[in-house]
Scaffold this motif. Sequence first.
Motif, PDB file in Angstrom:
ATOM      1  N   ASP A   1      15.278 118.292   8.345  1.00 14.41           N
ATOM      2  CA  ASP A   1      15.802 118.442   9.703  1.00 14.41           C
ATOM      3  C   ASP A   1      14.699 118.119  10.705  1.00 14.41           C
ATOM      4  OD1 ASP A   1      18.048 118.963  11.031  1.00 14.41           O
ATOM      5  OD2 ASP A   1      18.022 121.149  10.765  1.00 14.41           O
ATOM      6  N   VAL A   2      14.966 117.202  11.590  1.00 15.20           N
ATOM      7  CA  VAL A   2      13.955 116.765  12.566  1.00 15.20           C
ATOM      8  C   VAL A   2      14.560 116.919  13.957  1.00 15.20           C
ATOM      9  CG1 VAL A   2      12.575 114.771  13.329  1.00 15.20           C
ATOM     10  CG2 VAL A   2      13.047 115.082  10.894  1.00 15.20           C
ATOM     11  N   ALA A   3      13.732 117.241  14.942  1.00 12.94           N
ATOM     12  CA  ALA A   3      14.239 117.357  16.318  1.00 12.94           C
ATOM     13  C   ALA A   3      14.855 116.024  16.748  1.00 12.94           C
ATOM     14  CB  ALA A   3      13.083 117.717  17.256  1.00 12.94           C
ATOM     15  N   TRP A   4      16.021 116.105  17.417  1.00 10.61           N
ATOM     16  CA  TRP A   4      16.634 114.875  17.926  1.00 10.61           C
ATOM     17  C   TRP A   4      15.777 114.394  19.099  1.00 10.61           C
ATOM     18  CZ3 TRP A   4      22.668 114.458  17.649  1.00 10.61           C
ATOM     19  CH2 TRP A   4      23.086 114.892  16.392  1.00 10.61           C
ATOM     20  N   GLY A   5      15.218 113.225  18.962  1.00 10.64           N
ATOM     21  CA  GLY A   5      14.225 112.739  19.937  1.00 10.64           C
ATOM     22  C   GLY A   5      12.992 112.253  19.199  1.00 10.64           C
ATOM     23  N   GLN A   6      12.925 112.647  17.905  1.00 11.32           N
ATOM     24  CA  GLN A   6      11.890 112.106  17.020  1.00 11.32           C
ATOM     25  C   GLN A   6      12.575 111.307  15.922  1.00 11.32           C
ATOM     26  OE1 GLN A   6       9.536 115.404  15.587  1.00 11.32           O
ATOM     27  NE2 GLN A   6       9.349 116.274  17.629  1.00 11.32           N
ATOM     28  N   GLY A   7      11.763 110.638  15.101  1.00 16.27           N
ATOM     29  CA  GLY A   7      12.328 109.823  14.037  1.00 16.27           C
ATOM     30  C   GLY A   7      11.912 110.311  12.659  1.00 16.27           C
ATOM     31  N   VAL A   8      11.907 109.394  11.710  1.00 22.05           N
ATOM     32  CA  VAL A   8      11.605 109.749  10.319  1.00 22.05           C
ATOM     33  C   VAL A   8      10.215 110.405  10.236  1.00 22.05           C
ATOM     34  CG1 VAL A   8      11.073 108.759   8.061  1.00 22.05           C
ATOM     35  CG2 VAL A   8      13.087 107.986   9.322  1.00 22.05           C
ATOM     36  N   PRO A   9      10.123 111.603   9.643  1.00 17.16           N
ATOM     37  CA  PRO A   9       8.840 112.307   9.540  1.00 17.16           C
ATOM     38  C   PRO A   9       8.037 111.765   8.356  1.00 17.16           C
ATOM     39  CG  PRO A   9      10.594 113.635   8.599  1.00 17.16           C
ATOM     40  CD  PRO A   9      11.219 112.333   8.980  1.00 17.16           C
ATOM     41  N   VAL A  10       7.262 110.742   8.610  1.00 19.00           N
ATOM     42  CA  VAL A  10       6.591 110.023   7.522  1.00 19.00           C
ATOM     43  C   VAL A  10       5.655 110.947   6.741  1.00 19.00           C
ATOM     44  CG1 VAL A  10       5.084 108.087   6.956  1.00 19.00           C
ATOM     45  CG2 VAL A  10       6.777 107.843   8.760  1.00 19.00           C
ATOM     46  N   ASP A  11       4.966 111.849   7.459  1.00 22.06           N
ATOM     47  CA  ASP A  11       4.029 112.730   6.749  1.00 22.06           C
ATOM     48  C   ASP A  11       4.768 113.671   5.784  1.00 22.06           C
ATOM     49  OD1 ASP A  11       5.147 113.700   9.060  1.00 22.06           O
ATOM     50  OD2 ASP A  11       3.462 114.998   9.596  1.00 22.06           O
ATOM     51  N   VAL A  12       5.945 114.139   6.196  1.00 24.46           N
ATOM     52  CA  VAL A  12       6.716 115.020   5.295  1.00 24.46           C
ATOM     53  C   VAL A  12       7.232 114.207   4.100  1.00 24.46           C
ATOM     54  CG1 VAL A  12       8.600 116.692   5.120  1.00 24.46           C
ATOM     55  CG2 VAL A  12       7.427 116.373   7.309  1.00 24.46           C
TER      56      VAL A  12
END
Length: 398
Positions: free
Chosen positions: A110-121
Amino acid sequence: MPAGFNSLFIPGPTNIPNELRAAMNLPSEDQRSPDFPALTLGLFRDLKQIFKLDHGKVFLFPGSGTGGWEAAITNTLSPGDTVLASEFGQFSHLWIDLCKRHHLNVDAIDVAWGQGVPVDVYAERLANDKEHKIKAVLVCHNETASGVTSDVEAVRRALDDANHPALLMVDGVSSIASIDFRMTEWGVDLAVSGSQKGFMLPCGLAIVAASEKALEASKSAKCPRCFFSFDDMIATNKDGYFPYTPATSLLHGLRASVDLLLNEGLENVFSRHNRLAEGVRKAVDGWGLKLVAEEPKWYSDTVSAIYVPEGFDANDVIKIAYGRYDLSLGGGLSRLAGRVFRIGHLGWLNDLMLLQAIAGAEMAMADVGIPIELGSGVRSAQQHYRQTAKPTELDLAG
Ligand SMILES: Cc1ncc(COP(=O)(O)O)c(C=O)c1O
């Protein structure tokens, strides 16, 4: 009917260039005729240039982007397989939902809407997956609901760094043919698009590209498929035909679309989109409003989702824009409903077309009482377009 054109600035379907409309204005034709492959074989070949795919295949299913998601998933995975995905908007959410309905085990971040794919995760999950349970990694390249673009290349690096064999699947519905996408260079195994966005056609084709690795995976994948079967397509496409009735006029339109894109040059197409998008972003600044995209690294060159100030309903802006000014803006989807309107800036567009959208949005916002100065957005965009306009030979003509 009101006089004049509707100004269409939803993020797809997009405006259809006249030559594409003309190319599709054809009588019905015999899709089993001996000369049909002259159209289709060239298309299969040239579409690879649009995807920047060296080896592998491009499939043309009657359908929409959603069908493309289904084709990518069902041809390469088996029920119970684990996929790594992230949700940061309505379309990344829907792709995850589709995976679940196909009985895949989705590790959805789950990522905040306003950000994109969490590459580090993603990198952490892949590094920890020593048994290689994750069979596919999903990336929504351009989240159309929030106007956020993600870094596909960085996800490829994360896979390589972890020496992980999972397939890389990309939703490129609102990116491919509009913003930089390099299937082979970025090691993308499945890329999904549709006809109604960057390809500037009506909806009706799911355009899916598959790498050699994805085609190999399809040999052992157990998800049921029929209409979207790669195998059935391959068996008939090799001679220029289809396993069922193809959308023939759309295929002619697609031929004209690919020609238009390649004649303009893909890099020119991408820089045109960037320049036009930047004008919209300047207008948003001029209005003193905020994009949903939280940081410049997430900014989308194909769609901007713009928050209206607290206490206002973005749907009122959209209604007034359409009713009074014949301007179609995109609405906020799901948790953004009523909070944002969206300006689609992809496909067949130029400076003055974008200024229509900016001027109309400005008028509609003023009409609903949002305290913005008339002309503030238009002026900022005009300045940007004037400063960045390239002189042409016609400047000196006559
Ligand atoms: C990023 C993205 N993915 C998938 C879809 C679904 O495509 P379609 O509506 O063509 O089925 C859309 C539609 O707008 C989209 O923007």
